[in-house]
Design an enzyme around this catalytic site. Structure first.
Site, PDB file in Angstrom:
ATOM      1  N   ASP A 267      29.536  36.040  45.175  1.00  0.00           N
ATOM      2  CA  ASP A 267      28.144  35.964  44.723  1.00  0.00           C
ATOM      3  C   ASP A 267      27.727  37.372  44.300  1.00  0.00           C
ATOM      4  OD1 ASP A 267      25.639  35.141  44.015  1.00  0.00           O
ATOM      5  OD2 ASP A 267      25.182  34.136  45.897  1.00  0.00           O
TER       6      ASP A 267
HETATM    7  C1  BGC Z   1      22.719  33.685  43.622  1.00  0.00           C
HETATM    8  C2  BGC Z   1      23.713  32.729  43.003  1.00  0.00           C
HETATM    9  C3  BGC Z   1      23.751  32.883  41.512  1.00  0.00           C
HETATM   10  C4  BGC Z   1      24.064  34.330  41.176  1.00  0.00           C
HETATM   11  C5  BGC Z   1      24.196  34.598  39.695  1.00  0.00           C
HETATM   12  C6  BGC Z   1      22.909  35.100  43.103  1.00  0.00           C
HETATM   13  O1  BGC Z   1      21.879  35.928  43.510  1.00  0.00           O
HETATM   14  O2  BGC Z   1      22.856  33.654  45.014  1.00  0.00           O
HETATM   15  O3  BGC Z   1      23.391  31.409  43.362  1.00  0.00           O
HETATM   16  O4  BGC Z   1      24.687  32.020  40.951  1.00  0.00           O
HETATM   17  O5  BGC Z   1      23.030  35.139  41.706  1.00  0.00           O
HETATM   18  O6  BGC Z   1      22.999  34.533  39.038  1.00  0.00           O
END
Ligand code: BGC
Length: 720
Positions: A267
């Site tokens: 993530d």
């Molecule tokens: C979130 C994810 C997301 C990623 C990319 C993160 O902060 O937890 O769910 O896919 O950002 O945008």
């Protein structure tokens, strides 16, 4: 290109080219992006060079066929080996045509329509140049304080698994290589991100492996069984080790036990977060732990870019571990056909034709209507067209109804409640006033609302939380409506007119001050682009509500987490005389939620009768067939969700009081009756024992059938 060709390609890559392949950066870093050139400062800070950017493997957050084609074109001019970029974005519940938030989609209990919505999201995203969506999010959720409950399909692992499968199938279709209208899915957030302590985002998760396997893992597994090409790691710890550096979780379970051979992406920033978590002393150690755990792509931080080379040179890791990760990424590029056609579906002309087209909006409208849950109705809904309606509240004309994870959707495209109602009745039948803002208001606004209410026969109060009050980093300790809205409803209530509350929110709320001051409550969640139209359809009875809660609505925040498949405890409340103190209960509130899982009303009535199991015993070889008759006994057509739950009376470990094992959503004309049939096989009775074996126990069970988790008819059966 087959696997051998890809391996040959890897042989030609320098170590820096390999490392860059594992890096994911945001759009502004790339030549051809509309933000190009604004990033020199951030690049220096991240310690990366132009050369690294030219060799990067994937891009985060780009959208639009024109821009994506341009970035790819510029990239291929400079990339020595001609390796195309992968474009990944969060297309969670729609690209530009925004569907209801996933918690609402879960409440539709309509798996086929959910699949259709994912298919449309994929089509719009693919034609706009996107290759991978960071969805579905399948984290099981039990705590509405956590803002991200809106991104999940709810509190039940069976329901979540059904939706996980449907969404992956909808996004990916059956042939990613040739079907250019599809995108690869990335199931997230592995694992157990939905269980942060205290409902505080990014917080510690603490649970036994057995519980994780039992409740939290099934939906990820269902997504993988449906073919999800990628997995995203979670921010949280799993048994004391952050998921992103957790070998046991990512290698032993995901790769070895489940044989997942696709791409694992961290993530956002989660590799570097191994430092503040306290399991890595610096970025290099964070890189080592993440790559050893099997994380192929590092999203948005540069521990890999800055650390992997020295780790290989100092023989702390083998170069082959990089090759493995690169191979998985190249395989995904190959599967998407990018070596042959690096622009894939990106098509500026077609993009204009299909993004937000009428057909897509129509499905969004249908799904929004099916996702809304009618919680209360004292006979005042549906509205009649001769009534004068006072449409009051901060959401009367608000277009903030898309939810926080719809960053590509435009609020300006959203249909407001006012616009929706206008299509049903003339101006003279509608008195509109804001009453107050979401969190603050003025006396003048309140006065205007009271005036509008006085001129109306019935009041529709559109209340709720704005989209920033839930979603990522949107945890809250108080989950009642803001005080100013509670005051608004109280003042309107004093006028003694019928009140219908329509709620916009990303989480189940504590509805004190709302359900007790209204005659009807419609939970609309964040309904998406077509929200206003769908709500008007429901309020005027052109569509009959059929949603059922995918997550319990708590009585108050004090009982959170509250969910339907709890354990009985040794001192269940109802086993004793209510006078007795020493039972598992609160002294001041009920144990039960205000509205339970599976609950939702309709404008018609249904009767469920003649429930007949094929036998009162089942065996591993011979399952049960349970048949019944569902009849629409009212005067309007409607859909009912028939739900099958099972309780294992004696287990090796404690079993929940009920577990969902099947459901059917059935449409019936007035007076129509249909047979509904469930098949219950032995494997549905399996659970994780103390030794983690997944098996069933012979003995006594109870089956419950009904239209919510607590409105059921039951019969006993035995497993022999
Ligand atoms: C979130 C994810 C997301 C990623 C990319 C993160 O902060 O937890 O769910 O896919 O950002 O945008």
């Amino acid at each position: 290109m087959d696997k051998e060709l890809l391996k040959n390609l890897i042989k030609q890559m320098t170590i820096d080219e390999k490392i860059a392949q594992l890096m994911q950066l945001a759009t502004p870093f790339f030549k051809g992006s509309s933000h190009e050139g604004q990033i020199t400062g951030p690049m220096e800070k991240l310690g990366i060079t132009n050369y690294m950017v030219q060799n990067t493997g994937s891009v985060l957050g780009a959208s639009g066929a024109k821009e994506i084609r341009k970035i790819q074109e510029e990239h291929l001019k400079e990339n020595r080996l001609g390796i195309p970029l992968l474009f990944m974005s969060d297309v969670v519940h729609g690209y530009k045509t925004i569907f209801p938030v996933p918690l609402a989609i879960g409440s539709s209990w309509d798996v086929n329509l959910a699949k259709k919505s994912a298919e449309i999201a994929a089509r719009e995203a693919a034609v706009s140049g996107i290759h991978v969506t960071f969805a579905p999010m399948v984290d099981l959720v039990r705590d509405p304080r956590w803002g991200r409950v809106m991104e999940s399909t709810g509190e039940d692992s069976y329901l979540n698994s059904e939706f996980a499968r449907a969404q992956v199938q909808g996004f990916q279709g059956t042939d990613l290589t040739n079907d250019l209208d599809r995108v690869a899915a990335c199931v997230k957030h592995f694992a157990a991100y939905g269980a942060p302590e205290g409902g505080r985002d990014y917080n510690t998760v603490n649970m036994s492996e057995r519980q994780m396997r039992e409740s939290y893992l099934p939906a990820y597994k269902a997504a993988l069984d449906a073919g999800s090409e990628l997995v995203m790691t979670a921010f949280n710890t799993v048994d004391g080790i952050p998921a992103t550096g957790n070998k046991k979780l990512m290698r032993d379970l995901l790769r070895d036990e489940w044989n997942f051979d696709g791409v694992v992406i961290s993530d956002w920033g989660a590799v570097k977060e191994l430092i503040p978590h306290g399991v890595a002393k610096d970025a290099t150690e964070a890189a080592r732990k993440a790559i050893e755990a099997g994380v192929d792509i590092e999203m948005m931080t540069t521990c890999y870019a800055n650390g992997l080379r020295s780790l290989v040179e100092n023989s702390e890791i083998e170069e082959s571990i990089l090759d493995e990760a690169v191979l998985r990424i190249l395989q995904l590029k190959q599967k998407l056909g990018l070596f042959e056609n690096p622009y894939r579906g990106a098509d500026v002309k077609r993009e204009q034709e299909i993004v937000m087209c009428g057909q897509h909006r129509q499905i969004a409208r249908e799904l929004a209507a099916k996702s809304s849950v009618l919680l209360k109705n004292e006979g005042i809904l549906p509205l009649k067209k001769n009534q004068t309606v006072g449409l009051i509240g901060p959401f009367a004309e608000s277009n903030d109804i898309l939810g926080q994870w719809s960053w590509l959707g435009a609020k300006d495209d959203a249909v407001t409640v006012r616009q929706g109602l206008h299509k049903k009745v003339t101006n003279t039948k509608l008195k509109v006033a804001k009453g107050c803002g979401v969190e603050a208001g003025t006396e003048a606004e309140l006065e205007e609302a009271l005036e509008a209410a006085k001129q109306s026969d019935v009041i529709v109060l559109a209340l709720g939380e704005d989209s920033e009050m839930s979603g990522e980093a949107g945890s809250r300790s108080v989950i009642q409506l803001p005080e100013v809205q509670l005051k608004l409803i109280e003042k309107i209530h004093e006028l003694d007119k019928p009140i219908i509350v329509v709620l916009f929110n990303g989480r189940p709320l504590d509805l004190h001050g709302v359900f007790d001051k209204s005659n009807a409550v419609l939970e609309a969640w964040f309904p998406g682009t077509e929200g206003g139209n769908a709500i008007a359809d429901l309020l005027y009875g052109d569509v009959n509500p059929s949603g059922k809660l995918a997550m319990s609505i708590p009585y108050s925040v004090g009982q959170v987490p509250v969910y339907y498949n709890y354990f009985n405890t040794g001192r269940p409340k109802d086993a004793h005389d209510a006078q007795i103190r020493y039972v598992s209960q609160y002294l001041d509130i009920p144990n039960e939620p205000l509205y339970p899982f599976g609950f939702g009303l309709s404008y018609t009535t249904f009767s469920l009768r003649d429930i007949r199991p094929s036998s009162n015993t089942l065996t591993a070889e011979q399952g049960l067939t349970i048949s019944m008759i569902l009849e629409n006994t009212g005067d309007v057509a409607g859909e009912e969700v028939v739900q099958l739950y099972v309780q294992d009376l004696v287990g090796e470990v404690v079993r929940p009081v009920k577990e969902l094992k099947g459901f059917k959503k059935v449409f019936l004309q007035p007076g129509e009756a249909k047979e509904v049939v469930f098949e219950l096989a032995e494997d549905a009775l399996r659970y994780h024992h103390t030794d983690l074996q997944f098996k069933s126990d012979k003995g006594e069970f109870i089956a419950y059938i009904g239209n919510s988790c607590n409105n059921v008819t039951s019969f006993p059966f035995e497993l022999n």
